[in-house]
Scaffold this active site. Structure first.
Site, PDB file in Angstrom:
ATOM      1  N   HIS A 194      91.639 -35.060  20.036  1.00 52.95           N
ATOM      2  CA  HIS A 194      91.001 -35.964  21.302  1.00 52.95           C
ATOM      3  C   HIS A 194      91.545 -37.324  21.055  1.00 52.95           C
ATOM      4  CE1 HIS A 194      87.950 -37.859  23.977  1.00 52.95           C
ATOM      5  NE2 HIS A 194      87.343 -36.399  24.171  1.00 52.95           N
TER       6      HIS A 194
ATOM      7  N   GLU B 212      94.654 -35.864  25.514  1.00 52.72           N
ATOM      8  CA  GLU B 212      94.347 -35.153  24.207  1.00 52.72           C
ATOM      9  C   GLU B 212      95.123 -33.749  24.197  1.00 52.72           C
ATOM     10  OE1 GLU B 212      90.277 -36.613  26.155  1.00 52.72           O
ATOM     11  OE2 GLU B 212      89.948 -34.596  25.071  1.00 52.72           O
TER      12      GLU B 212
HETATM   13  O1  TA6 Z   1      87.763 -35.303  26.668  1.00 46.28           O
HETATM   14  C1  TA6 Z   1      87.093 -36.011  27.730  1.00 46.28           C
HETATM   15  C2  TA6 Z   1      85.594 -35.553  27.322  1.00 46.28           C
HETATM   16  O2  TA6 Z   1      85.290 -34.373  27.482  1.00 46.28           O
HETATM   17  C3  TA6 Z   1      84.808 -36.537  28.381  1.00 46.28           C
HETATM   18  O3  TA6 Z   1      83.961 -35.783  29.432  1.00 46.28           O
HETATM   19  C4  TA6 Z   1      83.979 -37.341  27.579  1.00 46.28           C
HETATM   20  O4  TA6 Z   1      82.600 -36.862  27.352  1.00 46.28           O
HETATM   21  C5  TA6 Z   1      84.429 -37.491  26.319  1.00 46.28           C
HETATM   22  O5  TA6 Z   1      85.277 -36.198  26.034  1.00 46.28           O
HETATM   23  C6  TA6 Z   1      84.117 -38.199  24.934  1.00 46.28           C
HETATM   24  O6  TA6 Z   1      83.128 -37.195  24.496  1.00 46.28           O
HETATM   25  P1  TA6 Z   1      82.274 -37.487  23.321  1.00 46.28           P
HETATM   26  O7  TA6 Z   1      81.380 -36.492  23.178  1.00 46.28           O
HETATM   27  O8  TA6 Z   1      83.012 -38.077  22.211  1.00 46.28           O
HETATM   28  O9  TA6 Z   1      81.399 -38.522  23.721  1.00 46.28           O
END
Ligand code: TA6
Length: 298
Positions: A169, A272
Site C-alpha cells: 500500500h 498500490e
Molecule cells: O487503499 C485505499 C484505502 O483502502 C482507502 O479506502 C483508505 O481507507 C486507505 O486505504 C487507508 O486505510 P488505513 O486503514 O491505512 O487508514
C-alpha cells in the site's frame, strides 16, 4: 533479541544497522553506495527510500503513530491477509494483520549491484489465528539499491488451502498533487469507493482533483506517476498482481484522519500493488505466492 543484539548479529558495515527509531521501535537503517532506506520491524514497514541520485520517494505522515499494534501512516504498509475490510468480522482491523505485528529480522546481506537485501519473517501465532485460522509463513524481502525491490511471499504451511487478498500500500511523495498524472490504468475496469461508489473504465491518465479511491482490475503492467512539479516520474513495476489501487484522501478526508496533516493530501499519492477483489489468490498447502514490486525514479 533486543535492538543492540540484533545490530550485533545482523548489522553490516557499509550497508545497514539496527537502531531504535521513533517510539523506540526497532528499525533497520540502510545506507549503501546507491541509496538510503528505513524499515520498521513493526509491520516490516518501509518508511523511507531515498536513492542517491534523487530525493525521497515515499511519503510519511509527520503525525504517524509508532506503537506496536498501530498502523504507521505512510511509507509502504503491508495489507495481508486481507485488503480493506475483513470479509465478515467488523471487529477485525482494516487491511489485515501483517502491518500491526512485530516481524523477525532474518538477514541483511549485500546485493550484487552494491545494494542491500533485508529479509524479514512473520509466522502464524495466536493473534493471527484469532482472525485467520491458518498456518503460514510470510517472507518479506526488501532490496535497496538504485531501485527498491519488494517481494512478499506467502507460504501455506498448513493442511488446508486459504484465500488471501493483499497489497503493498505504497504512499508516494509528490511535490504538487494538482500537477500529477498517473499512467498504466488506461482501459482498466475499476470500483470507485468514494461516495455512492460505482464501476467505471479508466480512459487515459488519472488526474487527482478530488478524493480518489479506485480499485482497478486487469492491470498487470507498470504504473507511472508523473510528478510535473518535481520534474520526475516514479515507475512501479509489479509481478503476480492484476489489480491496483489509486488513493488520495483529498481535503475533507485528510482533515478527518488524526494521523494525517490537513494539507497532507497535497504531497502524497497511494499507488498500490495488489491482489484485491476478484484478484484474490488461493494458496494451497505447501505452495507459495509472491507479490512483487520494483520502484524507481526516472
Ligand atoms: O487503499 C485505499 C484505502 O483502502 C482507502 O479506502 C483508505 O481507507 C486507505 O486505504 C487507508 O486505510 P488505513 O486503514 O491505512 O487508514
Amino acid at each position: 533479541m533486543d535492538i543492540e543484539e540484533m545490530d550485533k548479529r545482523f548489522g553490516l558495515e557499509g550497508h545497514a544497522s539496527v537502531e531504535a527509531g521513533p517510539g523506540g521501535l526497532p528499525f533497520v537503517k540502510v545506507a549503501n553506495a546507491l541509496a538510503k532506506a528505513e524499515i520498521s520491524l513493526m509491520g516490516a514497514h518501509v518508511t523511507s527510500y531515498c536513492p542517491k541520485r534523487s530525493g525521497e520517494v515515499l511519503w510519511m505522515s509527520p503525525l504517524s503513530k509508532f506503537e506496536v499494534g498501530k498502523a504507521l501512516r505512510g511509507g509502504i504498509p503491508l495489507c495481508w491477509p486481507w485488503f480493506g475490510k475483513h470479509g465478515f468480522d467488523e471487529s477485525a482491523p482494516m487491511h489485515g494483520l501483517a502491518r500491526l505485528m512485530m516481524w523477525e529480522l532474518v538477514s541483511i546481506v549485500p546485493n550484487g549491484d552494491e545494494g542491500t537485501v533485508v529479509t524479514m519473517h512473520l509466522r502464524d501465532n495466536a493473534e493471527t489465528r484469532a482472525y485467520f485460522n491458518y498456518a503460514f509463513e510470510l517472507e518479506y524481502t526488501v532490496r535497496v539499491g538504485a531501485r527498491l525491490g519488494l517481494s512478499m511471499r506467502t507460504l501455506n504451511t498448513g493442511g488446508a488451502p486459504f484465500v488471501i487478498t493483499q497489497a503493498l500500500h505504497t504512499y508516494f511523495r509528490v511535490w504538487d498533487i494538482t500537477r500529477v498524472s498517473v499512467d498504466g490504468f488506461d482501459g482498466c475496469r475499476y470500483l470507485d469507493k468514494v461516495g455512492a461508489g460505482g464501476n467505471g473504465v479508466q480512459h487515459g491518465s488519472i488526474v487527482i482533483d478530488r478524493e480518489v479511491d479506485e480499485v482497478f482490475q486487469g492491470c498487470v503492467g507498470p504504473a507511472v506517476i508523473h510528478d510535473a512539479a518535481s520534474e520526475r516520474s516514479i515507475v512501479v513495476e509489479k509481478s503476480n498482481s492484476s489489480s491496483g489501487i489509486v488513493w488520495n484522501p483529498w481535503i475533507a478526508k485528510s482533515s478527518r484522519m488524526v494521523d494525517f496533516p490537513d494539507d497532507g493530501y497535497k504531497e502524497m499519492l497511494c499507488v498500490e500493488t495488489a491482489n484485491a477483489l476478484e484478484d484474490a489468490r488461493c494458496v494451497k498447502p505447501g505452495e507459495s505466492l509472491t507479490l512483487g514490486a520494483e520502484i524507481y525514479v526516472k
